[in-house]
Motif scaffolding. Structure first.
Motif, PDB file in Angstrom:
ATOM      1  N   VAL A  68       0.887  -1.144   0.130  1.00 50.37           N
ATOM      2  CA  VAL A  68       0.018   0.072  -0.057  1.00 50.37           C
ATOM      3  C   VAL A  68       0.824   1.346   0.040  1.00 50.37           C
ATOM      4  O   VAL A  68       1.615   1.480   1.004  1.00 50.37           O
ATOM      5  N   PRO A  69       0.872   2.008  -1.269  1.00 48.17           N
ATOM      6  CA  PRO A  69       1.867   3.056  -1.270  1.00 48.17           C
ATOM      7  C   PRO A  69       1.840   4.141  -0.170  1.00 48.17           C
ATOM      8  O   PRO A  69       2.848   4.635   0.383  1.00 48.17           O
ATOM      9  N   ALA A  70       0.532   4.445   0.372  1.00 51.88           N
ATOM     10  CA  ALA A  70       0.172   5.612   1.461  1.00 51.88           C
ATOM     11  C   ALA A  70       0.756   5.169   2.798  1.00 51.88           C
ATOM     12  O   ALA A  70       0.878   5.786   3.626  1.00 51.88           O
ATOM     13  N   LEU A  71       1.246   4.018   2.812  1.00 57.87           N
ATOM     14  CA  LEU A  71       1.942   3.574   4.166  1.00 57.87           C
ATOM     15  C   LEU A  71       2.988   4.074   4.534  1.00 57.87           C
ATOM     16  O   LEU A  71       3.582   3.803   5.718  1.00 57.87           O
ATOM     17  N   SER A  72       3.669   5.106   3.716  1.00 55.13           N
ATOM     18  CA  SER A  72       4.991   5.664   4.093  1.00 55.13           C
ATOM     19  C   SER A  72       4.581   6.700   5.257  1.00 55.13           C
ATOM     20  O   SER A  72       5.541   7.291   5.936  1.00 55.13           O
ATOM     21  N   ILE A  73       3.166   6.951   5.520  1.00 48.25           N
ATOM     22  CA  ILE A  73       2.950   7.919   6.492  1.00 48.25           C
ATOM     23  C   ILE A  73       2.793   6.923   7.828  1.00 48.25           C
ATOM     24  O   ILE A  73       2.207   5.873   7.628  1.00 48.25           O
ATOM     25  N   SER A  74       3.153   7.619   8.671  1.00 50.62           N
ATOM     26  CA  SER A  74       3.061   6.979  10.227  1.00 50.62           C
ATOM     27  C   SER A  74       2.546   7.662  11.328  1.00 50.62           C
ATOM     28  O   SER A  74       2.700   8.979  11.181  1.00 50.62           O
ATOM     29  N   SER A  75       1.771   7.091  12.068  1.00 51.55           N
ATOM     30  CA  SER A  75       1.453   7.904  13.365  1.00 51.55           C
ATOM     31  C   SER A  75       2.577   8.402  14.108  1.00 51.55           C
ATOM     32  O   SER A  75       2.243   9.611  14.575  1.00 51.55           O
ATOM     33  N   THR A  76       3.573   7.844  14.231  1.00 54.86           N
ATOM     34  CA  THR A  76       4.709   8.464  14.965  1.00 54.86           C
ATOM     35  C   THR A  76       5.154   9.766  14.244  1.00 54.86           C
ATOM     36  O   THR A  76       5.286  11.010  15.006  1.00 54.86           O
ATOM     37  N   GLU A  77       5.116   9.734  12.952  1.00 54.78           N
ATOM     38  CA  GLU A  77       5.895  10.932  12.424  1.00 54.78           C
ATOM     39  C   GLU A  77       4.650  12.011  12.426  1.00 54.78           C
ATOM     40  O   GLU A  77       4.917  13.314  12.796  1.00 54.78           O
ATOM     41  N   CYS A  78       3.291  11.906  12.378  1.00 57.90           N
ATOM     42  CA  CYS A  78       2.419  12.862  12.576  1.00 57.90           C
ATOM     43  C   CYS A  78       2.435  13.265  13.871  1.00 57.90           C
ATOM     44  O   CYS A  78       2.318  14.473  14.257  1.00 57.90           O
ATOM     45  N   ARG A  79       2.636  12.486  15.013  1.00 61.20           N
ATOM     46  CA  ARG A  79       2.704  12.959  16.507  1.00 61.20           C
ATOM     47  C   ARG A  79       4.137  14.072  16.592  1.00 61.20           C
ATOM     48  O   ARG A  79       3.830  14.996  17.149  1.00 61.20           O
ATOM     49  N   ASP A  80       5.125  13.610  15.829  1.00 62.36           N
ATOM     50  CA  ASP A  80       6.377  14.292  15.801  1.00 62.36           C
ATOM     51  C   ASP A  80       6.204  15.632  15.274  1.00 62.36           C
ATOM     52  O   ASP A  80       6.633  16.814  15.696  1.00 62.36           O
ATOM     53  N   ARG A  81       5.372  15.794  14.173  1.00 64.66           N
ATOM     54  CA  ARG A  81       5.246  16.744  13.386  1.00 64.66           C
ATOM     55  C   ARG A  81       4.387  17.905  14.429  1.00 64.66           C
ATOM     56  O   ARG A  81       4.525  19.186  14.318  1.00 64.66           O
ATOM     57  N   VAL A  82       3.242  17.272  15.113  1.00 62.85           N
ATOM     58  CA  VAL A  82       2.288  18.099  15.939  1.00 62.85           C
ATOM     59  C   VAL A  82       3.371  18.864  16.907  1.00 62.85           C
ATOM     60  O   VAL A  82       3.251  20.060  17.078  1.00 62.85           O
ATOM     61  N   ARG A  83       4.036  17.802  17.532  1.00 64.78           N
ATOM     62  CA  ARG A  83       5.023  18.475  18.588  1.00 64.78           C
ATOM     63  C   ARG A  83       5.908  19.594  18.208  1.00 64.78           C
ATOM     64  O   ARG A  83       6.074  20.629  19.082  1.00 64.78           O
ATOM     65  N   SER A  84       6.337  19.549  17.024  1.00 65.28           N
ATOM     66  CA  SER A  84       7.496  20.455  16.571  1.00 65.28           C
ATOM     67  C   SER A  84       6.975  21.546  15.852  1.00 65.28           C
ATOM     68  O   SER A  84       7.617  22.361  15.271  1.00 65.28           O
ATOM     69  N   VAL A  97      -3.211  13.457   7.471  1.00 66.22           N
ATOM     70  CA  VAL A  97      -4.688  12.841   7.918  1.00 66.22           C
ATOM     71  C   VAL A  97      -5.652  13.617   7.605  1.00 66.22           C
ATOM     72  O   VAL A  97      -5.658  14.645   6.882  1.00 66.22           O
ATOM     73  N   PRO A  98      -6.928  13.099   7.583  1.00 68.56           N
ATOM     74  CA  PRO A  98      -8.091  13.809   7.258  1.00 68.56           C
ATOM     75  C   PRO A  98      -8.267  14.948   7.887  1.00 68.56           C
ATOM     76  O   PRO A  98      -7.601  15.173   9.054  1.00 68.56           O
ATOM     77  N   ASP A  99      -8.983  16.155   7.159  1.00 68.65           N
ATOM     78  CA  ASP A  99      -9.043  17.478   7.750  1.00 68.65           C
ATOM     79  C   ASP A  99      -9.443  17.387   9.216  1.00 68.65           C
ATOM     80  O   ASP A  99      -9.117  18.229  10.048  1.00 68.65           O
ATOM     81  N   GLY A 100     -10.848  16.671   9.333  1.00 72.90           N
ATOM     82  CA  GLY A 100     -11.620  16.678  10.644  1.00 72.90           C
ATOM     83  C   GLY A 100     -10.497  16.212  11.669  1.00 72.90           C
ATOM     84  O   GLY A 100     -10.677  16.492  12.863  1.00 72.90           O
ATOM     85  N   ILE A 101      -9.219  15.469  11.477  1.00 75.92           N
ATOM     86  CA  ILE A 101      -8.454  14.840  12.447  1.00 75.92           C
ATOM     87  C   ILE A 101      -7.526  16.067  12.988  1.00 75.92           C
ATOM     88  O   ILE A 101      -7.048  16.293  14.005  1.00 75.92           O
ATOM     89  N   VAL A 102      -7.093  16.763  11.857  1.00 74.90           N
ATOM     90  CA  VAL A 102      -5.977  18.044  12.161  1.00 74.90           C
ATOM     91  C   VAL A 102      -6.907  18.848  13.033  1.00 74.90           C
ATOM     92  O   VAL A 102      -6.409  19.400  14.166  1.00 74.90           O
ATOM     93  N   GLN A 103      -8.240  19.049  12.778  1.00 76.82           N
ATOM     94  CA  GLN A 103      -8.931  20.016  13.652  1.00 76.82           C
ATOM     95  C   GLN A 103      -9.263  19.495  14.962  1.00 76.82           C
ATOM     96  O   GLN A 103      -9.198  20.225  16.061  1.00 76.82           O
ATOM     97  N   TYR A 104      -9.388  18.136  15.109  1.00 76.06           N
ATOM     98  CA  TYR A 104      -9.572  17.575  16.285  1.00 76.06           C
ATOM     99  C   TYR A 104      -8.421  17.729  17.450  1.00 76.06           C
ATOM    100  O   TYR A 104      -8.513  17.921  18.443  1.00 76.06           O
ATOM    101  N   ILE A 105      -7.287  17.389  16.693  1.00 77.09           N
ATOM    102  CA  ILE A 105      -5.828  17.357  17.233  1.00 77.09           C
ATOM    103  C   ILE A 105      -5.731  18.689  17.878  1.00 77.09           C
ATOM    104  O   ILE A 105      -5.428  18.732  19.183  1.00 77.09           O
TER     105      ILE A 105
END
Length: 200
Positions: free
Chosen positions: A157-173, A181-189
């Protein structure tokens, strides 16, 4: 004889859920002709004890938001509402009780998790309860861990290069996670202030 219902179970921490998870579920649903894919956020993961993860309710709600627009996707609280550590075998036993014998199960997980499967709880029963599908990013080689023939499939699955760890790290920094992530998830976070305080 009526054809069995084909149900995908997408287990994971979903901390947070991202487009890689959604694309993987969609691809597997198409390829294996699944009637539905149920996303099952873990309660207390038996493999991540001691790790700091977002509250189960937040992870559940993010999964609901992310899957709401797809009629083939749903979300289950089955692991969140069960006390104690989450074991895949318990998830599958509960799903079997819920959906009955007329349902064929396809458990979708990352290929890296699949390679550790022989260390999982009650492994023999796992393969009796479900067919397992290991989704992997292109080019990732799964070494043969001795999984039983005919009970496991691998799918790129090509899109699996995305990871939850990377998403968390990006939010932190303070980096954007739009379109990871879906738009609603950006807003929820943002609304809940998730992932800002966690240590790396």
């Amino acid at each position: 004889m009526t054809q069995k219902r084909r149900l995908g179970i997408m287990g994971g921490t979903f901390d947070p859920i991202h487009h890689g998870h959604l694309v993987a579920a969609s691809e597997v649903a198409h390829f294996f002709s699944l009637d539905e894919v149920v996303f099952v956020p873990t309660g207390l993961s038996s493999h991540k004890e001691g790790a700091k993860i977002a509250a189960a309710e937040d992870r559940y709600l993010m999964a609901v938001i992310a899957t709401a627009s797809n009629p083939r996707f749903s979300v289950s609280r089955i692991d969140i509402d069960r006390p104690g550590p989450t074991y895949t075998v318990d998830t599958l036993r509960d799903m079997r009780r819920l959906y009955g014998e007329d349902t064929e199960f396809f458990f979708i997980t990352g290929a890296d998790a699949l390679s550790k499967m022989l260390t999982w709880h009650d492994t023999d029963e796992l393969f009796e309860l479900s067919h397992f599908i290991g989704v992997t990013r292109p080019g990732h080689q799964l070494t043969d861990p001795g999984l039983p023939n005919g009970r496991v499939s691998l799918m790129e699955v090509p899109a699996l290069s995305i990871s939850s760890t990377e998403c968390r790290d990006r939010v932190r920094s303070g980096e954007p996670i739009w379109y990871l992530v879906p738009d609603g998830i950006v807003q929820y976070i943002g609304k809940r202030g998730l992932y800002h305080e966690q240590a790396a």
